[in-house]
Design a protein around this motif. Structure first.
Motif, short mmCIF file in Angstrom:
data_model
loop_
_atom_site.label_atom_id
_atom_site.label_comp_id
_atom_site.label_asym_id
_atom_site.label_seq_id
_atom_site.Cartn_x
_atom_site.Cartn_y
_atom_site.Cartn_z
N LEU A 138 0.83 -1.21 0.00
CA LEU A 138 0.00 0.00 0.00
C LEU A 138 0.86 1.26 0.00
O LEU A 138 0.50 2.27 -0.60
N THR A 139 2.01 1.19 0.66
CA THR A 139 2.90 2.35 0.72
C THR A 139 3.52 2.64 -0.64
O THR A 139 3.46 3.77 -1.15
N VAL A 140 4.14 1.63 -1.27
CA VAL A 140 4.83 1.88 -2.53
C VAL A 140 3.85 2.13 -3.68
O VAL A 140 4.23 2.76 -4.68
N LEU A 141 2.62 1.66 -3.54
CA LEU A 141 1.61 1.96 -4.56
C LEU A 141 1.00 3.34 -4.37
O LEU A 141 0.20 3.78 -5.21
N GLY A 142 1.33 3.99 -3.26
CA GLY A 142 0.84 5.34 -3.01
C GLY A 142 -0.56 5.39 -2.43
O GLY A 142 -1.20 6.44 -2.45
N ILE A 143 -1.04 4.28 -1.86
CA ILE A 143 -2.40 4.25 -1.33
C ILE A 143 -2.45 4.73 0.10
O ILE A 143 -3.37 5.47 0.49
N ALA A 144 -1.48 4.35 0.93
CA ALA A 144 -1.47 4.74 2.34
C ALA A 144 -0.03 4.76 2.84
O ALA A 144 0.80 3.96 2.38
N PRO A 145 0.29 5.66 3.75
CA PRO A 145 1.66 5.69 4.30
C PRO A 145 1.87 4.55 5.29
O PRO A 145 0.91 3.97 5.81
N LEU A 179 2.43 -0.55 -11.77
CA LEU A 179 2.34 -1.51 -10.68
C LEU A 179 3.65 -2.24 -10.42
O LEU A 179 3.80 -2.89 -9.38
N PHE A 180 4.59 -2.18 -11.36
CA PHE A 180 5.87 -2.88 -11.21
C PHE A 180 7.01 -1.88 -11.43
O PHE A 180 7.93 -2.13 -12.21
N ASP A 181 6.95 -0.76 -10.71
CA ASP A 181 7.91 0.31 -10.86
C ASP A 181 9.14 0.04 -9.98
O ASP A 181 9.15 0.36 -8.79
N GLY A 182 10.15 -0.58 -10.54
CA GLY A 182 11.38 -0.82 -9.80
C GLY A 182 11.45 -2.21 -9.19
O GLY A 182 10.46 -2.94 -9.08
N PHE A 183 12.66 -2.57 -8.76
CA PHE A 183 12.90 -3.91 -8.22
C PHE A 183 12.20 -4.11 -6.88
O PHE A 183 11.78 -5.23 -6.55
N ILE A 184 12.09 -3.05 -6.09
CA ILE A 184 11.45 -3.19 -4.78
C ILE A 184 9.99 -3.58 -4.95
O ILE A 184 9.49 -4.50 -4.29
N MET A 185 9.29 -2.89 -5.83
CA MET A 185 7.87 -3.20 -6.02
C MET A 185 7.69 -4.60 -6.61
O MET A 185 6.80 -5.35 -6.19
N MET A 186 8.54 -4.99 -7.57
CA MET A 186 8.44 -6.34 -8.13
C MET A 186 8.74 -7.39 -7.08
O MET A 186 8.10 -8.44 -7.01
N GLY A 187 9.73 -7.10 -6.22
CA GLY A 187 10.04 -8.03 -5.15
C GLY A 187 8.91 -8.18 -4.15
O GLY A 187 8.63 -9.28 -3.66
N LEU A 188 8.23 -7.07 -3.85
CA LEU A 188 7.10 -7.13 -2.93
C LEU A 188 5.95 -7.94 -3.51
O LEU A 188 5.28 -8.69 -2.79
N TRP A 189 5.70 -7.78 -4.83
CA TRP A 189 4.64 -8.57 -5.45
C TRP A 189 4.99 -10.06 -5.41
O TRP A 189 4.12 -10.91 -5.15
N ALA A 190 6.25 -10.40 -5.68
CA ALA A 190 6.66 -11.81 -5.65
C ALA A 190 6.55 -12.38 -4.23
O ALA A 190 6.08 -13.52 -4.04
N LEU A 191 6.95 -11.60 -3.24
CA LEU A 191 6.84 -12.06 -1.86
C LEU A 191 5.38 -12.22 -1.46
O LEU A 191 5.02 -13.20 -0.76
N PRO A 206 4.01 6.51 -8.28
CA PRO A 206 4.70 5.39 -8.93
C PRO A 206 4.36 5.33 -10.41
O PRO A 206 3.28 5.75 -10.83
N GLU A 207 5.27 4.83 -11.20
CA GLU A 207 5.06 4.73 -12.64
C GLU A 207 4.65 3.31 -13.00
O GLU A 207 5.37 2.58 -13.68
N ILE A 243 3.42 14.66 -6.12
CA ILE A 243 4.45 15.05 -7.07
C ILE A 243 4.84 13.82 -7.88
O ILE A 243 4.97 12.72 -7.34
N ALA A 244 4.96 13.98 -9.18
CA ALA A 244 5.39 12.88 -10.05
C ALA A 244 6.90 12.83 -10.11
O ALA A 244 7.60 13.81 -9.80
N GLN A 245 7.42 11.68 -10.52
CA GLN A 245 8.87 11.53 -10.56
C GLN A 245 9.50 12.45 -11.60
O GLN A 245 10.67 12.83 -11.46
N GLY A 246 8.75 12.82 -12.60
CA GLY A 246 9.29 13.73 -13.62
C GLY A 246 9.04 15.20 -13.34
O GLY A 246 9.43 16.06 -14.13
#
Length: 313
Positions: free
Chosen positions: A25-32, A220-232, A217-218, A121-124
Motif C-alpha cells: 500500500l505504501t509503494v503503490l501510493g495508497i497509504a503511508p 504496478l511494477f515500478d522498480g525492483f522493490i515493487m516487483m520483489g514485494l509482489w513476488a513475496l 509510482p510509474e 508530485i510525479a517523478q518527472g
C-alpha cells in the motif's frame, strides 16, 4: 487420523502478510506506512490467519489463546499510532514552508497535508519550495527522512553556514535526480506515499517538520522493490492457501475416520435383527424329545410322517 490445526503458525503467517500488505500500500501510493496502518493490517492478518489455520477453535484452545494475545498486542500498537495518523502535517512555530509541483493543484504548507491528502508530485516533476524563519538561523545541521511504523529512517543530511544571515529561501529541484541520489546512497528510491520528517538545528534554535507526500509510482511494477514485494506477496498467499487446505483436509479425514469407527462400534455392540436367537433354529423354538435329543419345531409343523399303510403302497 488426527486433526492438524496450526493457530500459532497461522498468526505468524498472518502477521507477515499484514506487513507485506502495508508495504505494498505504501509503494503503490495508497497509504503511508504509519504505525496505525502497519499494525492494523498485521493484527487483521494475524486474526484471519489464526482462524483459517485452525477452523475449529476447540481443537487447540491453548494455542488459539496465545495467538489471540498476539493479535491483541498488534491491535494495541495500531491504536497507539492513531494520533500520528490523524494528526496530519506540522511545522514548528516561527518556521514556514510552502511546496508546489505540476501534479499539485496549488501550493500547500505542511499543515495542509495528511495521510489521506498528501502533497502530490510525479517523478518527472520539478519540486518548487519556499522556506522562511522568523529569526536568523546560522550553522545549519539539517536532516530529512521518512517515518515507518513510528521509526525514522534518515534519507538526506546537509550543513549550511548561512553567512548572509538570510531568513527567506527558495529553490527548485528535479524529483527524478533527487530520487536517483537517494537510491545511490540508500539502495532504494522512496516511491509511494510517505510520512516525511525533518529537522533543522542551528545555533539560534531549530525547526521541525512533519509532511505527508505522495511520489507517484510509474505503474504496478515500478522498480525492483515493487516487483520483489509482489513476488513475496504471491509466495506468502500461496503458502497460506496450501496450509489452510492441509488443515481442512486433516479435519475432514479425522471426521471420516471417527464416523467409520463409530459405525463399526455400533455394529459390534448391537446384534443384527436377522441373527437367530440362541434358543431358536431357523426361527422355530427347539424342544427336547423323550430320549433327551433336541428336535426342531419345524418337524412338527411338517405334519405326520408316512404310515405303515403308505409304505406298503
Amino acid at each position: 487420523m488426527r486433526e492438524r490445526p496450526k493457530p500459532l503458525l497461522g498468526a505468524l503467517l498472518g502477521l507477515l502478510i499484514g506487513f507485506e500488505a502495508a508495504a505494498l500500500l505504501t509503494v503503490l501510493g495508497i497509504a503511508p506506512a504509519d504505525q496505525t496502518v502497519v499494525w492494523g493490517l498485521a493484527s487483521l492478518g494475524a486474526l484471519l490467519g489464526t482462524v483459517a489455520l485452525t477452523q475449529r477453535l476447540s481443537l487447540a484452545p491453548r494455542r488459539v489463546l496465545v495467538a489471540m494475545i498476539a493479535v491483541g498486542a498488534a491491535a494495541g500498537m495500531a491504536l497507539a499510532g492513531l494520533p500520528e495518523y490523524r494528526g496530519g502535517g506540522h511545522v514548528s512555530e516561527g518556521c514556514y514552508l510552502t511546496l508546489d509541483s505540476a501534479s499539485q493543484e496549488e501550493a500547500v504548507t505542511p499543515e495542509q497535508t495528511s495521510a489521506r491528502e498528501p502533497f502530490r508530485i510525479a517523478q518527472g516533476d520539478v519540486l518548487v519550495w519556499d522556506a522562511a524563519s522568523d529569526e536568523v538561523l546560522t550553522l545549519w545541521n539539517s536532516t530529512l527522512g521518512i517515518r515507518v511504523s513510528g521509526r525514522e529512517l534518515t534519507l538526506w543530511t546537509a550543513e549550511y553556514e548561512n553567512e548572509d544571515e538570510a531568513t527567506e529561501f527558495s529553490g527548485a529541484q528535479r524529483m527524478r535526480a533527487q530520487l536517483s541520489e537517494i537510491e545511490e546512497d540508500k539502495g532504494f528510491a522512496p516511491v509511494g506515499t510517505y510520512h516525511l520528517v525533518g529537522e533543522l538545528q542551528a545555533a539560534e534554535g531549530m525547526c521541525t517538520l512533519d509532511l505527508y507526500v505522495r511520489i507517484e509510482p510509474e505503474g504496478l511494477f515500478d522498480g525492483f522493490i515493487m516487483m520483489g514485494l509482489w513476488a513475496l506477496a504471491a509466495a506468502l498467499v500461496l503458502t497460506f492457501l496450501v496450509l489452510a487446505y492441509d488443515v481442512r483436509s486433516s479435519i475432514k479425514d479425522a471426521d471420516t475416520s471417527h464416523l467409520g469407527a463409530h459405525i463399526r462400534e455400533r455394529a459390534r455392540t448391537e446384534p443384527s435383527a436377522q441373527e437367530p436367537h440362541p434358543g431358536e433354529v431357523g426361527g422355530h423354538p427347539r424342544r427336547e424329545s423323550e430320549d433327551g435329543a433336541t428336535e426342531s419345531g419345524a418337524a412338527d409343523d411338517a405334519g405326520p410322517g408316512p404310515g405303515p399303510e403308505d409304505g406298503n403302497r
